[in-house]
Design a protein around this motif. Structure first.
Motif, short mmCIF file in Angstrom:
data_model
loop_
_atom_site.label_atom_id
_atom_site.label_comp_id
_atom_site.label_asym_id
_atom_site.label_seq_id
_atom_site.Cartn_x
_atom_site.Cartn_y
_atom_site.Cartn_z
N LYS A 484 0.82 -1.21 0.00
CA LYS A 484 0.00 0.00 0.00
C LYS A 484 0.86 1.27 0.00
O LYS A 484 0.50 2.26 -0.62
CB LYS A 484 -0.94 -0.02 1.20
N ARG A 485 2.02 1.22 0.67
CA ARG A 485 2.92 2.39 0.64
C ARG A 485 3.43 2.63 -0.78
O ARG A 485 3.52 3.77 -1.24
CB ARG A 485 4.09 2.17 1.60
N ALA A 486 3.78 1.53 -1.47
CA ALA A 486 4.23 1.65 -2.86
C ALA A 486 3.10 2.18 -3.74
O ALA A 486 3.33 3.00 -4.65
CB ALA A 486 4.72 0.30 -3.39
N ALA A 487 1.88 1.72 -3.46
CA ALA A 487 0.72 2.18 -4.23
C ALA A 487 0.49 3.67 -4.03
O ALA A 487 0.17 4.40 -4.98
CB ALA A 487 -0.52 1.38 -3.83
N ASP A 493 -3.19 4.42 -4.91
CA ASP A 493 -4.12 4.32 -3.77
C ASP A 493 -5.38 5.16 -3.97
O ASP A 493 -6.48 4.74 -3.62
CB ASP A 493 -3.39 4.75 -2.50
N SER A 494 -5.22 6.33 -4.59
CA SER A 494 -6.37 7.23 -4.73
C SER A 494 -7.47 6.66 -5.61
O SER A 494 -8.65 6.83 -5.33
CB SER A 494 -5.89 8.58 -5.29
N PHE A 495 -7.09 5.94 -6.69
CA PHE A 495 -8.15 5.41 -7.55
C PHE A 495 -8.60 4.01 -7.14
O PHE A 495 -9.69 3.58 -7.48
CB PHE A 495 -7.73 5.43 -9.03
N VAL A 496 -7.73 3.29 -6.39
CA VAL A 496 -8.10 1.94 -5.97
C VAL A 496 -9.35 1.96 -5.09
O VAL A 496 -10.22 1.09 -5.19
CB VAL A 496 -6.93 1.26 -5.22
N GLY A 502 -11.72 -2.67 -3.87
CA GLY A 502 -10.45 -2.00 -3.63
C GLY A 502 -9.25 -2.82 -4.08
O GLY A 502 -9.19 -3.29 -5.22
N TYR A 503 -8.30 -3.02 -3.15
CA TYR A 503 -7.08 -3.76 -3.49
C TYR A 503 -7.37 -5.23 -3.80
O TYR A 503 -6.54 -5.92 -4.39
CB TYR A 503 -6.08 -3.69 -2.34
N ASN A 504 -8.51 -5.73 -3.39
CA ASN A 504 -8.86 -7.14 -3.64
C ASN A 504 -9.62 -7.33 -4.95
O ASN A 504 -10.01 -8.46 -5.26
CB ASN A 504 -9.71 -7.69 -2.48
#
Length: 619
Positions: A484-487, A493-496, A502-504
């Motif tokens: 998530k930090r890399a994202a 992260d903003s569009f996920v 979300g990330y899943n």
């Protein structure tokens, strides 16, 4: 981590690689050689195959013994009836016949049991062979040089993994035990027939040479068509796979008609080869049945004559007629199996051809291991050509200090992406050498070498998995917080959070459920997570809008701090702050220096830079 580590089935865009598609089935069909290879391949399963052979022989043997024993019952029944007719007090010995019936039931149950066991074991063996073949092909793919896939239709490779392996599997599962059973039956029945009457046996054997001539004739004509069938099937699969992978482009350029015409061309060839092979092979059974019936009639006539002469008993005629049917049936089966073996040999040959393809240059026996990679890179007199007779990189030399930001620019076809492929050892240089921290890249293992790099390519690659898994592909050991930090650093992260799950959220096979720009951001996040010492950015921001590009550029600037970075860019405005700009044209470095120095020279770079801004102003 390189994005090219994992095999991609969709057609890749070529960047200066060798054009054309390798035609399938170049080599002549070597039936004997292929079958020898297949038998060697089965060597690790020899114990199970021996068990199958023994059980198949036992099953056939119990089945063969039946007619002879049943013949005794028929003879005893005939004698009892004749005694009744002649007025004798002796009748039919039902006790004797009953014992024979019980014996027959035991024999046939034992035959069925042994047949079931050998079938079960053979199914297990065939599945394991298929698994081993696909595993070997998968591992082979990872050892193949990139140039093979640049010049080979991906669907053709997939056809070998699927259709050809399935063909071998079906033969092993269905035909191998049938071969053993048929051969055992032929030999056993022949022995039993000789014990009854050698004259009738000779008549029955007359069927064999006639059958043999017919079988060899049919095989001769069908073999070529079975080989063509496997090759054309690969063509059809390759075309469908390419059209499906690029269906958006195909529709955008109204290529449906041309695609259908090409498919019809391949499909008609496949139809023609398949029709001819199946028709010719389909003649085998009717012809064999006809020849077998002629032999059956001859045996019946001779048997009646011998029984009238009291040379043989009535029960022996009944047993012999059964044996004749049992004798012709396995011969017919062997004829049919020989036809299937031709198709199997064609499929196995294609699998072994792929497994025997030239692999990448073997790893060095004493590889260099660097505890701390500084990131210094040097190109020394590098020459390279996809075709050895056509060198496209000529005497390329450049020195890059650790932590420098290097831009590679030039017109299309200048060799920019090719240099990156050489750096990653997707291809090996023809002459010269490439050094990292003073060590030749050939002295590293490919795994260690590619672990030093992080790549963000113009052609994004994402696989069928969650967004979290796709980012984590950059470093598989990373935890969710690191992902998530890399994202966040890559503005993913903003569009996920606007996406379902979300990330899943699971990306589909073509990753078409996210936009092209979002796909690019995901690959950038993956590179950030990999935390490499050397970065390669090939048009990394070409698919995002201007606002997103500015944000990505900031994230990239942070990422590139204290890291050696190679940036391939057509938009020269994005690389003005590069420490060193290498200007390439026709495989040569024609200029090098920073942005201001190159503009001041007023040469090739200045012309490129000014032409872009003139085009922008005109637009």
């Amino acid at each position: 981590m390189s994005e090219n580590k994992k095999f991609k089935t969709r057609p890749a865009k070529r960047h200066g690689g060798p054009p054309g598609v390798m035609p399938p089935g170049e080599k002549a069909n070597d039936f004997k050689g292929t079958m020898v290879k297949l038998l060697k391949y089965l060597g690790s399963f020899k114990i199970a195959i021996i068990v199958v052979m023994l059980f198949a022989v036992a099953s056939a043997a119990f089945n063969i013994a039946g007619p002879k024993i049943l013949g005794h019952a028929t003879t005893k029944l005939f004698e009892g009836i004749m005694n009744k007719v002649s007025g004798s007090s002796k009748g039919v010995d039902f006790d004797y016949i009953g014992k024979i019936m019980i014996t027959l039931i035991i024999l046939y149950v034992a035959s069925a049991l042994f047949g079931y066991i050998q079938g079960w074991v053979m199914s297990d063996v065939s599945m394991k062979v298929s698994y081993k073949m696909r595993k070997d092909i998968s591992e082979k793919i990872n050892r193949m040089p990139l140039k093979y896939f640049d010049g080979t239709n991906h669907g053709e490779v997939l056809s070998r993994v699927t259709n050809d392996v399935d063909t071998v599997n079906q033969t092993l599962n269905q035909s191998l035990t049938q071969i053993i059973t048929s051969v055992t039956t032929v030999i056993g029945v022949l022995v039993m027939m000789l014990t009854i009457s050698w004259q009738m046996t000779l008549v029955a054997l007359c069927v064999i040479p006639v059958s043999g001539v017919l079988i060899m004739t049919i095989i001769k004509f069908s073999q070529k068509h079975f080989k063509d069938q496997q090759n054309y099937l690969g063509n059809v699969n390759g075309h469908v796979e390419e059209m499906y992978g690029g269906h958006v482009v195909m529709k955008a350029f109204n290529g449906e008609k041309k695609s259908v015409e090409q498919f019809d061309k391949y499909n008609n060839k496949l139809y023609g080869a398949a029709w001819k092979s199946q028709f010719i092979s389909g003649l085998m059974m009717p012809i064999m049945n006809f020849v077998g019936n002629l032999g059956y009639v001859a045996v019946c006539v001779l048997g009646g004559w011998l029984a009238a002469k009291k040379t043989i008993e009535v029960g022996d005629i009944q047993a012999f007629i059964q044996y004749v049917r049992q004798f012709t049936q396995p011969i017919s089966q062997l004829a049919n199996i020989s036809n299937i073996l031709q198709q199997t040999a064609a499929a196995a040959e294609r699998v072994f051809e792929f497994l025997e393809e030239t692999e990448e240059v073997p790893e060095t026996t004493n590889p260099v291991k660097l505890e701390n990679v500084e990131g210094g890179v040097e190109f020394k007199d590098v020459h390279f050509g996809y075709n050895p007779e056509k060198i496209i990189i000529n005497d390329f030399s450049a020195q890059v200090k650790p932590g420098q930001k290097i831009a590679i620019v030039g017109p299309t076809g200048a060799g920019k992406t090719t240099m990156v492929k050489l750096l990653m050892r997707f291809y090996d240089v023809s002459e010269g050498k490439i050094l990292i921290d003073g060590h030749n890249i050939k002295d590293f293992t490919r795994e260690d070498l590619r672990a030093m790099f992080g790549m963000v390519l113009q052609d994004t690659w994402l696989y069928n998995g969650s967004i979290m898994e796709n980012i984590r592909y950059g470093r598989l050991s990373a935890n969710d917080d690191e992902v998530k930090r890399a994202a966040k650093a890559a503005y993913v992260d903003s569009f996920v959070h606007t996406l379902p799950d979300g990330y899943n959220m699971v990306l589909n096979e073509e990753a078409s459920n996210v936009s092209q720009g979002q796909k690019q951001l995901l690959t950038i996040a993956r590179a950030i997570l990999a935390d490499p010492k050397i970065l390669i950015l090939d048009e990394a921001t070409s698919s995002v809008d201007t606002r997103t590009e500015v944000r990505i550029q900031k994230a990239m600037d942070n990422l590139m701090k204290n890291r050696t970075s190679f940036i391939i860019a057509h938009r020269l405005s994005t690389i003005r702050d590069a420490d060193l700009i290498l200007v390439m044209d026709h495989g040569d470095i024609v200029e090098q220096g920073n942005h201001n120095e190159l503009l001041a020279k007023g040469g090739f770079y200045a012309n490129l830079y000014n032409s872009q801004f003139e085009s922008a102003n005109v637009g």
